[in-house]
Design an enzyme around this catalytic site. Sequence first.
Site, PDB file in Angstrom:
ATOM      1  N   ARG A 152      59.225  24.535  51.438  1.00  0.00           N
ATOM      2  CA  ARG A 152      59.531  25.448  50.321  1.00  0.00           C
ATOM      3  C   ARG A 152      58.966  26.844  50.598  1.00  0.00           C
ATOM      4  O   ARG A 152      59.695  27.774  50.911  1.00  0.00           O
ATOM      5  CB  ARG A 152      58.981  24.862  49.010  1.00  0.00           C
ATOM      6  CG  ARG A 152      59.509  25.542  47.758  1.00  0.00           C
ATOM      7  CD  ARG A 152      58.801  26.832  47.391  1.00  0.00           C
ATOM      8  NE  ARG A 152      57.363  26.670  47.192  1.00  0.00           N
ATOM      9  CZ  ARG A 152      56.535  27.704  47.035  1.00  0.00           C
ATOM     10  NH1 ARG A 152      56.990  28.945  47.069  1.00  0.00           N
ATOM     11  NH2 ARG A 152      55.230  27.502  46.893  1.00  0.00           N
ATOM     12  N   CYS A 209      55.959  35.862  52.071  1.00  0.00           N
ATOM     13  CA  CYS A 209      56.282  35.932  50.644  1.00  0.00           C
ATOM     14  C   CYS A 209      57.322  37.009  50.456  1.00  0.00           C
ATOM     15  O   CYS A 209      57.097  38.159  50.833  1.00  0.00           O
ATOM     16  CB  CYS A 209      55.038  36.239  49.813  1.00  0.00           C
ATOM     17  SG  CYS A 209      55.468  36.449  48.065  1.00  0.00           S
ATOM     18  N   ASN A 264      51.748  30.796  55.173  1.00  0.00           N
ATOM     19  CA  ASN A 264      50.579  30.039  54.735  1.00  0.00           C
ATOM     20  C   ASN A 264      49.770  29.647  55.960  1.00  0.00           C
ATOM     21  O   ASN A 264      50.292  29.563  57.066  1.00  0.00           O
ATOM     22  CB  ASN A 264      51.019  28.744  54.036  1.00  0.00           C
ATOM     23  CG  ASN A 264      51.705  29.022  52.734  1.00  0.00           C
ATOM     24  OD1 ASN A 264      52.889  29.322  52.718  1.00  0.00           O
ATOM     25  ND2 ASN A 264      50.967  28.946  51.659  1.00  0.00           N
TER      26      ASN A 264
HETATM   27  P1  HMG Z   1      66.771  36.635  36.059  1.00  0.00           P
HETATM   28  O1  HMG Z   1      67.775  37.387  36.855  1.00  0.00           O
HETATM   29  O2  HMG Z   1      65.906  37.363  35.098  1.00  0.00           O
HETATM   30  O3  HMG Z   1      67.387  35.354  35.302  1.00  0.00           O
HETATM   31  O4  HMG Z   1      65.854  35.841  37.085  1.00  0.00           O
HETATM   32  P2  HMG Z   1      68.606  35.103  34.392  1.00  0.00           P
HETATM   33  O5  HMG Z   1      68.172  34.017  33.456  1.00  0.00           O
HETATM   34  O6  HMG Z   1      69.136  36.383  33.835  1.00  0.00           O
HETATM   35  O7  HMG Z   1      69.676  34.480  35.424  1.00  0.00           O
HETATM   36  C1  HMG Z   1      70.321  35.223  36.419  1.00  0.00           C
HETATM   37  C2  HMG Z   1      71.274  34.307  37.148  1.00  0.00           C
HETATM   38  O8  HMG Z   1      70.533  33.284  37.837  1.00  0.00           O
HETATM   39  C3  HMG Z   1      72.241  33.566  36.223  1.00  0.00           C
HETATM   40  O9  HMG Z   1      73.405  33.314  36.956  1.00  0.00           O
HETATM   41  C4  HMG Z   1      71.527  32.271  35.975  1.00  0.00           C
HETATM   42  O10 HMG Z   1      72.401  31.217  35.619  1.00  0.00           O
HETATM   43  C5  HMG Z   1      70.915  31.988  37.342  1.00  0.00           C
HETATM   44  P3  HMG Z   1      74.734  34.199  36.733  1.00  0.00           P
HETATM   45  O11 HMG Z   1      75.048  34.056  35.274  1.00  0.00           O
HETATM   46  O12 HMG Z   1      74.359  35.607  37.098  1.00  0.00           O
HETATM   47  O13 HMG Z   1      75.722  33.587  37.665  1.00  0.00           O
HETATM   48  N1  HMG Z   1      69.707  31.175  37.263  1.00  0.00           N
HETATM   49  C6  HMG Z   1      69.470  30.121  38.061  1.00  0.00           C
HETATM   50  N2  HMG Z   1      70.213  29.559  39.058  1.00  0.00           N
HETATM   51  C7  HMG Z   1      69.658  28.478  39.659  1.00  0.00           C
HETATM   52  N3  HMG Z   1      68.451  27.964  39.342  1.00  0.00           N
HETATM   53  C8  HMG Z   1      67.706  28.510  38.362  1.00  0.00           C
HETATM   54  C9  HMG Z   1      68.228  29.629  37.678  1.00  0.00           C
HETATM   55  N4  HMG Z   1      67.753  30.400  36.680  1.00  0.00           N
HETATM   56  C10 HMG Z   1      68.673  31.332  36.441  1.00  0.00           C
HETATM   57  N5  HMG Z   1      66.519  27.995  38.073  1.00  0.00           N
HETATM   58  C11 HMG Z   1      64.565  33.897  37.663  1.00  0.00           C
HETATM   59  C12 HMG Z   1      64.812  34.992  36.645  1.00  0.00           C
HETATM   60  C13 HMG Z   1      63.248  33.239  37.298  1.00  0.00           C
HETATM   61  C14 HMG Z   1      65.687  32.910  37.625  1.00  0.00           C
HETATM   62  C15 HMG Z   1      64.500  34.543  39.068  1.00  0.00           C
HETATM   63  O14 HMG Z   1      63.595  35.601  39.013  1.00  0.00           O
HETATM   64  C16 HMG Z   1      64.083  33.582  40.128  1.00  0.00           C
HETATM   65  O15 HMG Z   1      64.778  32.625  40.450  1.00  0.00           O
HETATM   66  N6  HMG Z   1      62.903  33.835  40.734  1.00  0.00           N
HETATM   67  C17 HMG Z   1      62.367  32.951  41.749  1.00  0.00           C
HETATM   68  C18 HMG Z   1      61.677  33.743  42.784  1.00  0.00           C
HETATM   69  C19 HMG Z   1      61.035  32.807  43.787  1.00  0.00           C
HETATM   70  O16 HMG Z   1      61.494  31.712  44.032  1.00  0.00           O
HETATM   71  N7  HMG Z   1      59.923  33.280  44.370  1.00  0.00           N
HETATM   72  C20 HMG Z   1      59.214  32.507  45.335  1.00  0.00           C
HETATM   73  C21 HMG Z   1      58.421  31.393  44.727  1.00  0.00           C
HETATM   74  S1  HMG Z   1      56.829  31.862  44.102  1.00  0.00           S
HETATM   75  C22 HMG Z   1      55.844  31.908  45.498  1.00  0.00           C
HETATM   76  O17 HMG Z   1      56.306  31.792  46.584  1.00  0.00           O
HETATM   77  C23 HMG Z   1      54.360  32.010  45.317  1.00  0.00           C
HETATM   78  C24 HMG Z   1      53.649  30.686  45.559  1.00  0.00           C
HETATM   79  O18 HMG Z   1      53.906  30.184  46.852  1.00  0.00           O
HETATM   80  C25 HMG Z   1      52.136  30.877  45.403  1.00  0.00           C
HETATM   81  C26 HMG Z   1      51.592  32.034  46.213  1.00  0.00           C
HETATM   82  O19 HMG Z   1      51.743  32.078  47.434  1.00  0.00           O
HETATM   83  O20 HMG Z   1      51.006  32.886  45.562  1.00  0.00           O
HETATM   84  C27 HMG Z   1      54.094  29.636  44.544  1.00  0.00           C
HETATM   85 MG    MG Z   2      52.748  30.943  48.817  1.00  0.00          MG
END
Ligand code: HMG
Ligand code: MG
Length: 309
Positions: free
Chosen positions: A13, A238, A247
């Site tokens: 992931r 990231c 990582n």
């Molecule tokens: P948004 O654009 O504000 O959301 O994004 P929305 O609700 O307006 O939706 C936009 C579109 O996405 C829509 O589709 C939704 O249906 C779809 P459209 O109508 O345009 O066709 N949608 C989804 N599709 C699939 N799965 C979903 C989903 N939700 C909405 N779950 C949102 C908000 C949270 C969705 C977006 O910002 C997002 O997906 N962000 C994820 C970013 C991410 O994955 N970052 C990496 C993970 S965190 C990380 O790596 C840190 C960590 O490792 C710890 C560390 O290292 O610190 C954990």
């Molecule tokens: Mg991370």
Amino acid sequence: MIDFITIVEVGPRDGLQNEANTLPATSRIELIDRLANCGVPVIEAGSFVSPGWVPQMDGTGEVLAGINPLPGTRYPVLVPNMKGFELASEAGATEIALFTAASESFSQRNTNCSIAESIARLAPVAEQARAAGMRVRGYVSCVLGCPYEGDIESSDVVSVCEQLASIGCDEISLGDTIGAGTAAEASALVKDVMSVVAADRLAVHFHDTYGQALANILACLDAGIETVDSSVAGLGGCPYAKGASGNVATEDVVYMLRGLGLETGINLHRLAETGDWISKQLRRANNSRAGVALLNKTNQQGVPEDEIE
Ligand code: HMG
Ligand code: MG
């Protein structure tokens, strides 16, 4: 210190979400199955986030359907909202991870909402997941620095951890997203957080940008941490923290733990081979120092007797 440390493998992931080459589901499945066969106890299998935001994780449902789950091995998936939870449930996920940040700017860039909005969005997800009998992890990003805001107050981290615990997270992972933290800071932070969340419900998640990850993990183990996140071959970075490296490599962590007499249940030789395999799939360098060294030694001397199965 206890004698068993739980490794949470986040390569499929956190690693793959930031690799330039997007892997097909078949390769993601093979990576997860290989890791399980190394004895890795917890493997974060992917995420159900917006494919527009993180295209590398598209197809996580197909990945979950394709793996050969080993009894006793856990396969959590990351979800950002109710839609992600519903998709994960439909795909048969039995455990989820939620995420927020200790930095407002990072929360906005990563999930398009404030920290308070993210907690409000995640609370019903945690509630439904727990009602369905799922274990829930919560991540806090930027606990030792933010790419947009710089230093982060440990009181802000403590506050977010308290909120994640109060919405029902069984475990909280402290993410040094940009890999800028040092051992004294890491140790002080986990001790502060332990005032609100018990040590056995905490994990540490270090990225290795400044080469401090192993030192930080050691300091956190001394402080009582029992769960460590890592990524085979040091995959990843990231997407919202430019320049952040992957990582800490799982092979390097396991090698260090073995030297400390701490058990992980992981076959290190097989893990090093898996790191080599996935690096070749991605056509990138293997970022595990221990993995590369062990494979070089094996090429010269054969597989060590205690690791032949
Ligand atoms: P948004 O654009 O504000 O959301 O994004 P929305 O609700 O307006 O939706 C936009 C579109 O996405 C829509 O589709 C939704 O249906 C779809 P459209 O109508 O345009 O066709 N949608 C989804 N599709 C699939 N799965 C979903 C989903 N939700 C909405 N779950 C949102 C908000 C949270 C969705 C977006 O910002 C997002 O997906 N962000 C994820 C970013 C991410 O994955 N970052 C990496 C993970 S965190 C990380 O790596 C840190 C960590 O490792 C710890 C560390 O290292 O610190 C954990
Ligand atoms: Mg991370």
